[in-house]
Write a protein that holds these residues in place. Structure first.
Motif, PDB file in Angstrom:
ATOM      1  N   GLU A  49      20.129  32.836 -22.092  1.00 51.17           N
ATOM      2  CA  GLU A  49      21.575  32.696 -21.959  1.00 51.17           C
ATOM      3  C   GLU A  49      22.219  33.984 -22.440  1.00 51.17           C
ATOM      4  OE1 GLU A  49      25.204  29.629 -23.040  1.00 51.17           O
ATOM      5  OE2 GLU A  49      23.178  29.180 -23.741  1.00 51.17           O
ATOM      6  N   THR A  76      25.603  37.054 -21.234  1.00 53.21           N
ATOM      7  CA  THR A  76      26.852  37.399 -20.556  1.00 53.21           C
ATOM      8  C   THR A  76      26.639  38.584 -19.628  1.00 53.21           C
ATOM      9  OG1 THR A  76      27.515  38.906 -22.321  1.00 53.21           O
ATOM     10  CG2 THR A  76      28.282  36.630 -22.503  1.00 53.21           C
ATOM     11  N   MET A 114      31.540  37.490 -18.914  1.00 51.15           N
ATOM     12  CA  MET A 114      31.386  36.235 -18.226  1.00 51.15           C
ATOM     13  C   MET A 114      30.047  35.617 -18.633  1.00 51.15           C
ATOM     14  SD  MET A 114      31.822  35.226 -14.267  1.00 51.15           S
ATOM     15  CE  MET A 114      33.550  35.004 -14.594  1.00 51.15           C
ATOM     16  N   ARG A 115      30.056  34.327 -18.854  1.00 50.04           N
ATOM     17  CA  ARG A 115      28.833  33.618 -19.246  1.00 50.04           C
ATOM     18  C   ARG A 115      27.815  33.670 -18.110  1.00 50.04           C
ATOM     19  NH1 ARG A 115      28.350  27.275 -20.588  1.00 50.04           N
ATOM     20  NH2 ARG A 115      26.207  27.324 -21.331  1.00 50.04           N
ATOM     21  N   ALA A 116      26.532  33.815 -18.480  1.00 47.09           N
ATOM     22  CA  ALA A 116      25.479  33.931 -17.473  1.00 47.09           C
ATOM     23  C   ALA A 116      24.156  33.398 -18.011  1.00 47.09           C
ATOM     24  CB  ALA A 116      25.309  35.390 -17.058  1.00 47.09           C
ATOM     25  N   PHE A 117      23.285  33.028 -17.095  1.00 48.09           N
ATOM     26  CA  PHE A 117      21.885  32.728 -17.386  1.00 48.09           C
ATOM     27  C   PHE A 117      21.051  33.660 -16.530  1.00 48.09           C
ATOM     28  CE2 PHE A 117      23.782  28.653 -18.549  1.00 48.09           C
ATOM     29  CZ  PHE A 117      23.121  28.376 -19.736  1.00 48.09           C
ATOM     30  N   ILE A 171      29.895  30.162 -14.374  1.00 43.18           N
ATOM     31  CA  ILE A 171      28.650  30.669 -14.964  1.00 43.18           C
ATOM     32  C   ILE A 171      27.864  31.369 -13.852  1.00 43.18           C
ATOM     33  CG2 ILE A 171      26.510  30.105 -16.180  1.00 43.18           C
ATOM     34  CD1 ILE A 171      27.901  27.528 -17.140  1.00 43.18           C
ATOM     35  N   LYS A 212      27.592  21.047  -9.783  1.00 41.00           N
ATOM     36  CA  LYS A 212      27.026  21.152 -11.127  1.00 41.00           C
ATOM     37  C   LYS A 212      25.545  20.853 -10.987  1.00 41.00           C
ATOM     38  CE  LYS A 212      27.796  19.572 -15.854  1.00 41.00           C
ATOM     39  NZ  LYS A 212      28.669  18.737 -16.712  1.00 41.00           N
ATOM     40  N   LEU A 263      24.140  24.794 -14.657  1.00 35.35           N
ATOM     41  CA  LEU A 263      24.886  25.821 -13.938  1.00 35.35           C
ATOM     42  C   LEU A 263      26.062  25.145 -13.244  1.00 35.35           C
ATOM     43  CD1 LEU A 263      24.741  28.859 -13.198  1.00 35.35           C
ATOM     44  CD2 LEU A 263      23.615  28.159 -11.087  1.00 35.35           C
TER      45      LEU A 263
END
Length: 117
Positions: free
Chosen positions: A18, A20, A1-4, A77, A60, A73
């Motif tokens: 940035e 995952t 899963m995409r993450a920051f 995310i 958002k 974000l």
């Protein structure tokens, strides 16, 4: 899963990466909090109150770290907030009028499992 992931450098300044989170990653957590209220300090720099995962359900947002870099974000995310010292980060809603989110507070000293890209 995409993450920051937002964290602190050696001087206490916040920055982000940035990456995952791995599929099927389990989080041993202390608690789970659902929140929709908008904090008064949203546009002002502030550190995260603790290491936490933030799952956006609605909204958002634009996050800005102390190095003035920004990321967006939105649902899908995950934010790994680890900038618990220094001036921290700020955020603002850029689409919609509310931010629905879930905070997952992991057990102390838990591995964040974040993989930078």
């Amino acid at each position: 899963m995409r993450a920051f992931r937002i964290q602190n450098d050696s001087l206490g300044n916040s920055y982000f990466e940035e990456g995952t989170l791995p599929e099927y990653f389990s989080i041993a957590s202390e608690r789970f909090v659902i929140e929709t209220k908008i904090a008064a300090y949203q546009k002002y720099q502030h550190p995260a109150p603790r290491f936490q995962y933030v799952v956006t359900l609605k909204g958002k947002l634009r996050f800005t770290t102390s190095d003035e870099k920004q990321f967006i974000l939105e649902p899908g995310i995950i934010l790994v907030a680890k900038d618990i010292h220094g001036e921290g980060h700020s955020w603002e809603i850029i689409e919609g009028d509310e931010w629905q989110r879930i905070y997952i507070i992991p057990n102390q000293n838990a591995d964040d499992a974040f993989v930078a890209t």
